[in-house]
Design a protein around this motif. Structure first.
Motif, PDB file in Angstrom:
ATOM      1  N   GLU A   1      -6.808  -0.767   3.040  1.00 24.71           N
ATOM      2  CA  GLU A   1      -7.187  -0.404   4.410  1.00 24.71           C
ATOM      3  C   GLU A   1      -6.102   0.421   5.080  1.00 24.71           C
ATOM      4  O   GLU A   1      -6.393   1.367   5.812  1.00 24.71           O
ATOM      5  N   ALA A   2      -4.833   0.048   4.809  1.00 26.71           N
ATOM      6  CA  ALA A   2      -3.733   0.793   5.412  1.00 26.71           C
ATOM      7  C   ALA A   2      -3.791   2.255   4.966  1.00 26.71           C
ATOM      8  O   ALA A   2      -3.590   3.173   5.753  1.00 26.71           O
ATOM      9  N   ALA A   3      -4.079   2.456   3.678  1.00 26.69           N
ATOM     10  CA  ALA A   3      -4.157   3.821   3.151  1.00 26.69           C
ATOM     11  C   ALA A   3      -5.378   4.549   3.725  1.00 26.69           C
ATOM     12  O   ALA A   3      -5.313   5.730   4.052  1.00 26.69           O
ATOM     13  N   THR A   4      -6.475   3.821   3.851  1.00 27.00           N
ATOM     14  CA  THR A   4      -7.686   4.420   4.412  1.00 27.00           C
ATOM     15  C   THR A   4      -7.473   4.796   5.872  1.00 27.00           C
ATOM     16  O   THR A   4      -7.923   5.847   6.324  1.00 27.00           O
TER      17      THR A   4
ATOM     18  N   LEU B   1     -13.028   1.305  10.347  1.00 32.09           N
ATOM     19  CA  LEU B   1     -12.770   0.467   9.170  1.00 32.09           C
ATOM     20  C   LEU B   1     -13.933  -0.504   9.038  1.00 32.09           C
ATOM     21  O   LEU B   1     -14.218  -1.024   7.974  1.00 32.09           O
TER      22      LEU B   1
ATOM     23  N   GLY C   1      -5.917  -5.323   2.430  1.00 35.30           N
ATOM     24  CA  GLY C   1      -5.163  -4.720   3.521  1.00 35.30           C
ATOM     25  C   GLY C   1      -4.380  -3.488   3.096  1.00 35.30           C
ATOM     26  O   GLY C   1      -4.254  -2.533   3.860  1.00 35.30           O
TER      27      GLY C   1
ATOM     28  N   PHE D   1      -1.440  -3.483  11.390  1.00 37.25           N
ATOM     29  CA  PHE D   1      -2.201  -4.669  11.007  1.00 37.25           C
ATOM     30  C   PHE D   1      -1.405  -5.952  11.211  1.00 37.25           C
ATOM     31  O   PHE D   1      -0.179  -5.949  11.232  1.00 37.25           O
TER      32      PHE D   1
ATOM     33  N   MET E   1      -2.948   2.835  12.978  1.00 34.94           N
ATOM     34  CA  MET E   1      -3.323   1.427  13.031  1.00 34.94           C
ATOM     35  C   MET E   1      -2.216   0.556  12.461  1.00 34.94           C
ATOM     36  O   MET E   1      -1.614   0.870  11.438  1.00 34.94           O
TER      37      MET E   1
ATOM     38  N   TRP F   1       2.942  -1.027   1.410  1.00 36.55           N
ATOM     39  CA  TRP F   1       2.711  -0.928  -0.038  1.00 36.55           C
ATOM     40  C   TRP F   1       3.938  -1.465  -0.752  1.00 36.55           C
ATOM     41  O   TRP F   1       5.033  -0.874  -0.634  1.00 36.55           O
TER      42      TRP F   1
ATOM     43  N   ARG G   1       5.222   4.030  10.025  1.00 39.43           N
ATOM     44  CA  ARG G   1       4.278   4.705   9.133  1.00 39.43           C
ATOM     45  C   ARG G   1       3.110   5.291   9.921  1.00 39.43           C
ATOM     46  O   ARG G   1       2.693   6.433   9.688  1.00 39.43           O
TER      47      ARG G   1
ATOM     48  N   PHE H   1       0.915  -6.465   8.246  1.00 41.64           N
ATOM     49  CA  PHE H   1       1.735  -5.264   7.988  1.00 41.64           C
ATOM     50  C   PHE H   1       1.093  -4.310   6.985  1.00 41.64           C
ATOM     51  O   PHE H   1       1.065  -3.115   7.210  1.00 41.64           O
ATOM     52  N   ASN H   2       0.654  -4.889   5.847  1.00 44.95           N
ATOM     53  CA  ASN H   2       0.000  -4.074   4.810  1.00 44.95           C
ATOM     54  C   ASN H   2       0.849  -2.906   4.333  1.00 44.95           C
ATOM     55  O   ASN H   2       0.349  -1.811   4.103  1.00 44.95           O
TER      56      ASN H   2
ATOM     57  N   ARG I   1      -9.655   9.816  11.362  1.00 41.77           N
ATOM     58  CA  ARG I   1      -8.749   8.672  11.182  1.00 41.77           C
ATOM     59  C   ARG I   1      -7.289   9.106  11.228  1.00 41.77           C
ATOM     60  O   ARG I   1      -6.409   8.326  11.585  1.00 41.77           O
TER      61      ARG I   1
END
Lengths: 223, 256
Positions: free
Chosen positions: A118-121, B50, A115, B94, B92, B100, B160, B97-98, B87
């Motif tokens: 994916e967030a970065a992508t 994705l 994830g 999630f 997006m 970093w 973000r 949350f994803n 993109r």
């Protein structure tokens, strides 16, 4: 316990300890660097390259370090590779440990939650930025404890270098034991030296881990 | 803004999407509901590619995403650079949350601005601060994700995505991983986004939220859109047995 003998041999024991630390440090650094490079190359997903790296890892993990060292030091000259004992020792430690470090780094990369990538992508980051800013830091954090562990294992593998006459601690101990018939004292002193080394390394590792986790758990101090 | 036509997608032998058609207009809010494993999330993930799709098309503001039509009429994968360009316009959020974990809340928001939009550190930080303020987290800029509650983490994740100034936002079950009492703060942020005219496609199990905020609801089951329309239609007037059964189960579970 014959302190008089230990005292007399102290200079050679200390120099042996120094050589041990040096070989361990240089060999470990080489191993970490090489292992990291292998893990990175593996991520390129080039099938022939991957197979090659796999063979490399299997060979160096699958054979005893002593055998590798002999092959390098005694077998090297047959292919024109003439190394001093210490150089052979450092390179040997580096090659041997790189196979383990490569697997540790691979595990670190695998531990990064998909994830986060994916967030970065999804925001449109370039693959290099994703690797450099997201995957790599997370992978290194995950790999830190096993890296420290492997460095500790490696510090004890340095005794093997005595067999190819690297003047490290074990070598000096054997000399002392042979010249003075004080086997027990020699082995006891050696245990103390190695314990000091390992304790130092693991303390350093723990402090490093604590710092890394602390900076993620704590609120950053206001700038 | 989003046009999906005849979308097919399989994972191995398992067909996840079977000829899905769906349109989301500018400033429209569309919620995707349906049982787990019905293909909702996969559909959403096809919108920013994705997840790749096998047949059909997904167009963002008229532009096909993920593939390019070659002059000979065949289709080939889109260049990585152009895919990234597209993109950047699609935010997006999630389920998990994803964020970093090795970056503070502020860095999480500022990082894409620097790397993708090419802003300077101070510009990126300024915009990131403004975004955190907007989701009510000005005081948490320096905090690392592990120190934030799930609701706060999800709001940072929204900030973000929002900081990139996307033309549309995708939400993949944004409240499913949250403790019940933290769901409200995230939905509030989403509600305000909707009222400001953001185009939103949302996969959710929050029926109340969907009923109040969505312009349209699409019910998905087994890879197909079974029913679609205004919330009132789907929730109260649907003739589809599968929809009624799903909502009945939902009501039974949530009544006490």
């Amino acid at each position: 316990m014959d302190f008089e003998v230990l005292w007399r041999y102290a200079p050679s024991l200390l120099s042996g300890f120094g050589v041990t630390v040096l070989c361990w440090g240089a060999g470990g650094a080489l191993g970490v660097a090489l292992g990291f490079l292998i893990a990175l190359l593996n991520r390129l997903r080039l099938a022939p390259l991957r197979r090659l790296l796999r063979v490399f890892i299997e060979v160096f993990r699958g054979t005893p370090f002593l055998v590798q060292l002999f092959l390098l030091y005694a077998g090297g000259p047959y292919i024109g590779l003439r190394l001093s004992a210490t150089t052979a020792g450092v390179i040997g430690l580096g090659l041997y440990s790189s196979a383990y470090f490569a697997e540790i780094f691979r595990g670190g990369f695998a531990a990064v939650p998909v994830g986060q990538i994916e967030a970065a992508t999804s925001v449109g980051m370039k693959p290099f930025d994703v690797l450099w800013r997201v995957t790599l830091p997370a992978a290194l954090i995950a790999a830190l404890p096993p890296i420290v562990n492997m460095l500790i294992v490696l510090s004890k593998e340095t005794v093997v270098l005595s067999i190819i006459t690297v003047p490290e601690l074990m070598y000096q101990m054997q000399t002392m034991a042979a010249e003075t018939f004080t086997a027990f004292d020699a082995i006891f002193a050696m245990a103390v030296f190695y314990w000091l080394l390992v304790e130092g390394v693991s303390r350093l590792g723990r402090r490093l881990e604590a710092r890394v986790t602390a900076f993620m758990a704590e609120e950053a101090r206001p700038a | 803004m989003i046009e999906i036509r005849g979308l097919d997608k399989s994972f191995g032998a398992h067909k996840v999407l079977r000829g899905v058609d769906l349109t989301v207009g500018r400033s429209e809010v569309v919620c995707l509901i349906g049982p787990s494993g019905s293909g909702k999330s996969t559909l959403l993930r096809c919108v920013n590619f994705l997840e790749s799709y096998d047949a059909g098309e997904v167009r963002i503001a008229g532009k096909l995403i993920g593939y390019e039509d070659a002059p000979d009429g065949t289709r080939r994968p889109m260049g990585a650079w152009r895919l990234r360009e597209m993109r950047r316009e699609i935010g997006m959020v999630f389920q998990h949350f994803n964020l970093w974990p090795h970056m503070s809340a502020l860095r999480n928001v500022a990082e894409p601005l620097r790397r993708v939009r090419g802003l300077s550190v101070s510009e990126a930080d300024d915009r990131a601060r403004a975004m955190l303020k907007r989701v009510g987290l000005s005081d948490k800029a320096a905090a690392y994700p592990s120190r934030l509650s799930g609701g706060q983490q999800q709001r940072v994740a929204i900030a973000r995505a929002l900081a990139m100034q996307p033309r549309l936002m995708l939400f993949d079950e944004p409240t499913s991983a949250l403790d019940p009492e933290l769901v409200g703060e995230v939905l509030e942020v989403m509600k305000s986004l909707a009222s400001e005219g953001m185009t939103m496609l949302i996969v959710t199990h929050e029926m109340g939220f969907a009923a109040h905020v969505a312009d349209r609801i699409a019910f998905i089951d087994d890879g197909r859109i079974v029913d679609e329309g205004r919330p009132r239609h789907v929730f109260h007037e649907s003739a589809e047995p599968r929809v009624r059964q799903f909502l009945q189960t939902y009501h039974d579970r949530n009544s006490f």
